[in-house]
Motif scaffolding. Structure first.
Motif, PDB file in Angstrom:
ATOM      1  N   PHE A 263       0.833  -1.204   0.000  1.00  0.00           N
ATOM      2  CA  PHE A 263       0.000   0.000   0.000  1.00  0.00           C
ATOM      3  C   PHE A 263       0.866   1.252   0.000  1.00  0.00           C
ATOM      4  CE2 PHE A 263      -3.405  -2.698   2.144  1.00  0.00           C
ATOM      5  CZ  PHE A 263      -4.212  -2.741   1.027  1.00  0.00           C
ATOM      6  N   ARG A 264       1.949   1.226   0.771  1.00  0.00           N
ATOM      7  CA  ARG A 264       2.848   2.385   0.833  1.00  0.00           C
ATOM      8  C   ARG A 264       3.434   2.671  -0.550  1.00  0.00           C
ATOM      9  NH1 ARG A 264       4.665   4.155   5.585  1.00  0.00           N
ATOM     10  NH2 ARG A 264       6.655   4.792   4.685  1.00  0.00           N
ATOM     11  N   ALA A 265       3.861   1.621  -1.244  1.00  0.00           N
ATOM     12  CA  ALA A 265       4.446   1.801  -2.572  1.00  0.00           C
ATOM     13  C   ALA A 265       3.443   2.414  -3.534  1.00  0.00           C
ATOM     14  CB  ALA A 265       4.935   0.451  -3.105  1.00  0.00           C
ATOM     15  N   LEU A 266       2.209   1.909  -3.515  1.00  0.00           N
ATOM     16  CA  LEU A 266       1.171   2.444  -4.398  1.00  0.00           C
ATOM     17  C   LEU A 266       0.849   3.897  -4.059  1.00  0.00           C
ATOM     18  CD1 LEU A 266      -1.233  -0.638  -4.535  1.00  0.00           C
ATOM     19  CD2 LEU A 266       0.093   0.297  -6.431  1.00  0.00           C
ATOM     20  N   LEU A 267       0.852   4.212  -2.767  1.00  0.00           N
ATOM     21  CA  LEU A 267       0.545   5.576  -2.354  1.00  0.00           C
ATOM     22  C   LEU A 267       1.633   6.543  -2.819  1.00  0.00           C
ATOM     23  CD1 LEU A 267      -1.802   6.823  -0.861  1.00  0.00           C
ATOM     24  CD2 LEU A 267      -0.581   6.497   1.293  1.00  0.00           C
ATOM     25  N   TYR A 268       2.901   6.179  -2.645  1.00  0.00           N
ATOM     26  CA  TYR A 268       4.004   7.004  -3.154  1.00  0.00           C
ATOM     27  C   TYR A 268       3.852   7.208  -4.665  1.00  0.00           C
ATOM     28  CZ  TYR A 268       6.941   6.537   1.090  1.00  0.00           C
ATOM     29  OH  TYR A 268       7.463   6.618   2.351  1.00  0.00           O
ATOM     30  N   TYR A 269       3.582   6.107  -5.358  1.00  0.00           N
ATOM     31  CA  TYR A 269       3.491   6.148  -6.819  1.00  0.00           C
ATOM     32  C   TYR A 269       2.344   7.058  -7.273  1.00  0.00           C
ATOM     33  CZ  TYR A 269       3.755   4.320 -11.589  1.00  0.00           C
ATOM     34  OH  TYR A 269       3.901   4.181 -12.949  1.00  0.00           O
ATOM     35  N   ASN A 270       1.183   6.921  -6.631  1.00  0.00           N
ATOM     36  CA  ASN A 270       0.036   7.757  -7.006  1.00  0.00           C
ATOM     37  C   ASN A 270       0.287   9.232  -6.713  1.00  0.00           C
ATOM     38  OD1 ASN A 270      -1.415   5.639  -7.998  1.00  0.00           O
ATOM     39  ND2 ASN A 270      -3.046   5.710  -6.464  1.00  0.00           N
ATOM     40  N   LEU A 271       0.936   9.497  -5.583  1.00  0.00           N
ATOM     41  CA  LEU A 271       1.254  10.886  -5.256  1.00  0.00           C
ATOM     42  C   LEU A 271       2.165  11.494  -6.323  1.00  0.00           C
ATOM     43  CD1 LEU A 271       1.758  10.472  -1.417  1.00  0.00           C
ATOM     44  CD2 LEU A 271       0.166  12.084  -2.486  1.00  0.00           C
ATOM     45  N   ALA A 272       3.159  10.729  -6.746  1.00  0.00           N
ATOM     46  CA  ALA A 272       4.033  11.208  -7.817  1.00  0.00           C
ATOM     47  C   ALA A 272       3.234  11.434  -9.101  1.00  0.00           C
ATOM     48  CB  ALA A 272       5.155  10.192  -8.058  1.00  0.00           C
ATOM     49  N   HIS A 273       2.302  10.545  -9.369  1.00  0.00           N
ATOM     50  CA  HIS A 273       1.517  10.613 -10.604  1.00  0.00           C
ATOM     51  C   HIS A 273       0.623  11.857 -10.636  1.00  0.00           C
ATOM     52  CE1 HIS A 273      -0.523   7.914 -13.841  1.00  0.00           C
ATOM     53  NE2 HIS A 273      -0.457   9.169 -14.211  1.00  0.00           N
ATOM     54  N   VAL A 274      -0.072  12.129  -9.514  1.00  0.00           N
ATOM     55  CA  VAL A 274      -0.982  13.282  -9.523  1.00  0.00           C
ATOM     56  C   VAL A 274      -0.202  14.589  -9.631  1.00  0.00           C
ATOM     57  CG1 VAL A 274      -2.878  12.140  -8.325  1.00  0.00           C
ATOM     58  CG2 VAL A 274      -1.156  13.338  -6.983  1.00  0.00           C
ATOM     59  N   TYR A 275       0.960  14.658  -8.985  1.00  0.00           N
ATOM     60  CA  TYR A 275       1.761  15.888  -9.083  1.00  0.00           C
ATOM     61  C   TYR A 275       2.365  16.039 -10.477  1.00  0.00           C
ATOM     62  CZ  TYR A 275       1.324  17.385  -4.265  1.00  0.00           C
ATOM     63  OH  TYR A 275       0.829  17.852  -3.074  1.00  0.00           O
ATOM     64  N   PHE A 276       2.771  14.920 -11.072  1.00  0.00           N
ATOM     65  CA  PHE A 276       3.268  14.957 -12.450  1.00  0.00           C
ATOM     66  C   PHE A 276       2.171  15.457 -13.389  1.00  0.00           C
ATOM     67  CE2 PHE A 276       4.001  13.004 -16.609  1.00  0.00           C
ATOM     68  CZ  PHE A 276       5.308  13.394 -16.864  1.00  0.00           C
ATOM     69  N   GLY A 277       0.959  14.942 -13.220  1.00  0.00           N
ATOM     70  CA  GLY A 277      -0.154  15.360 -14.063  1.00  0.00           C
ATOM     71  C   GLY A 277      -0.535  16.812 -13.842  1.00  0.00           C
ATOM     72  N   ALA A 278      -0.357  17.279 -12.593  1.00  0.00           N
ATOM     73  CA  ALA A 278      -0.690  18.673 -12.274  1.00  0.00           C
ATOM     74  C   ALA A 278       0.407  19.638 -12.702  1.00  0.00           C
ATOM     75  CB  ALA A 278      -0.942  18.807 -10.776  1.00  0.00           C
ATOM     76  N   GLY A 279       1.528  19.092 -13.225  1.00  0.00           N
ATOM     77  CA  GLY A 279       2.606  19.949 -13.709  1.00  0.00           C
ATOM     78  C   GLY A 279       3.623  20.332 -12.655  1.00  0.00           C
ATOM     79  N   ASP A 280       3.504  19.778 -11.450  1.00  0.00           N
ATOM     80  CA  ASP A 280       4.455  20.074 -10.376  1.00  0.00           C
ATOM     81  C   ASP A 280       5.525  18.978 -10.370  1.00  0.00           C
ATOM     82  OD1 ASP A 280       5.827  20.590  -8.048  1.00  0.00           O
ATOM     83  OD2 ASP A 280       4.043  20.956  -6.825  1.00  0.00           O
TER      84      ASP A 280
END
Length: 308
Positions: A263-280
């Motif tokens: 779960f921790r790995a998926l959470l890190y990955y999703n956080l990176a994904h949403v910030y990447f998509g948001a342009g940050d």
């Protein structure tokens, strides 16, 4: 407990009162699908009626309740056969692991060919039907047939919600069913349904008491809610909305350091994904670095490098 009290009344020759307790025990056992106990209660009822010299009701009970006891034993054998299939499926998934899905699918295909898995009507009780629908939804999911998996997952959650007594006895199973349904609603792009269904998972978290016994379940529900909402925002392109979950995610990660690694790995990955998509990109890189440098995680770096 009711059976013990009924036996005490039997010893005191209070047969009418004892029989009433047996009827109460029978109703409770029927509600909880305790089929072997139901068959045992049948014999206790006969003993009570015979001791009371109740010649009016005993003959009828011998015929009617005997048929009922046979039906209970048949249901017990039926649910036991479904449980056998369930545990065989768990052995398949554990032995094959997440990296050998094709092997798991091939073995599951053989398991799903069992006669009991061909028609839902072969499942004679709530528990048997729950296992039938769960196995079909899992098999369709790992086979890549998300629409078929969604069909079974929806039937599964509806079954559990119709039987609240059973659902409350197994909140973890209900959590798993909801998680699969919500995942499939995203995969099949049923976003409006997702927004309605996620309320059920939030309600489950609210109704789960805070104590040592439920601590693990509450942690799992909390992170599943986070991951599902993040995935929804990623799938719909609402990346900025996804970043609003960051504080909640950080709190969960801090509270569960070193635990629930997948779960921790998926959470890190999703956080990176949403910030990447948001342009940050700076924040996206931060979460990727945390994922790669977390000492409790391993075997994920190739995927992370590709994402980066």
């Amino acid at each position: 407990d009711l059976l013990e009290k009924a036996n005490v009344l039997f010893e005191k020759r209070l047969y009418a009162q004892g029989y009433k307790l047996l009827l109460r025990a029978e109703q409770m056992a029927r509600t909880h699908e305790e089929f072997l106990l139901l068959a045992e209660i049948t014999g206790e009822k006969w003993k009570m009626l015979y001791a009371a010299r109740d010649w009016e009701h005993l003959p009828e009970s011998l015929d009617k309740d005997f048929r009922g006891a046979n039906a209970h034993l048949q249901k017990h054998e039926n649910v036991l056969a479904y449980k056998q299939l369930h545990y065989r499926s768990q052995i398949i998934f554990i032995s094959e692991g997440e990296t050998r899905i094709r092997g798991a699918v091939n073995k599951m295909e053989q398991l799903m060919a069992a006669p009991l898995m061909q028609e839902e009507d072969k499942a004679l009780s709530y528990e048997a039907k729950r296992i039938f629908l769960s196995l079909h939804s899992q098999y369709a999911y790992v086979s890549g047939n998300h629409l078929k998996a969604y069909h079974y997952a929806k039937k599964l959650t509806a079954l559990m919600e119709r039987h609240q007594e059973h659902r409350k006895q197994s909140p973890g199973a209900y959590c798993d069913a909801l998680n699969l349904l919500l995942t499939l609603q995203i995969r099949t792009r049923k976003h409006k349904e997702f927004l309605g269904s996620i309320g059920a998972l939030k309600a489950l978290l609210q109704e789960t008491p805070r104590n040592k016994r439920t601590e693990t379940l509450r942690s799992i529900i909390s992170v599943q809610l986070l991951l599902l909402e993040q995935t929804y925002y990623i799938d719909t392109g609402a990346f900025s909305e996804g970043t609003r979950l960051t504080e909640h995610a950080q709190n969960w990660l801090q509270k569960n350091t070193g635990s629930y690694n997948s779960f921790r790995a998926l959470l890190y990955y999703n956080l990176a994904h949403v910030y990447f998509g948001a342009g940050d990109l700076s924040s996206a890189r931060k979460w990727l670095n945390l994922l790669m440098n977390d000492p409790h995680l391993s075997g994920l770096y190739d995927d992370v490098q590709c994402f980066a």
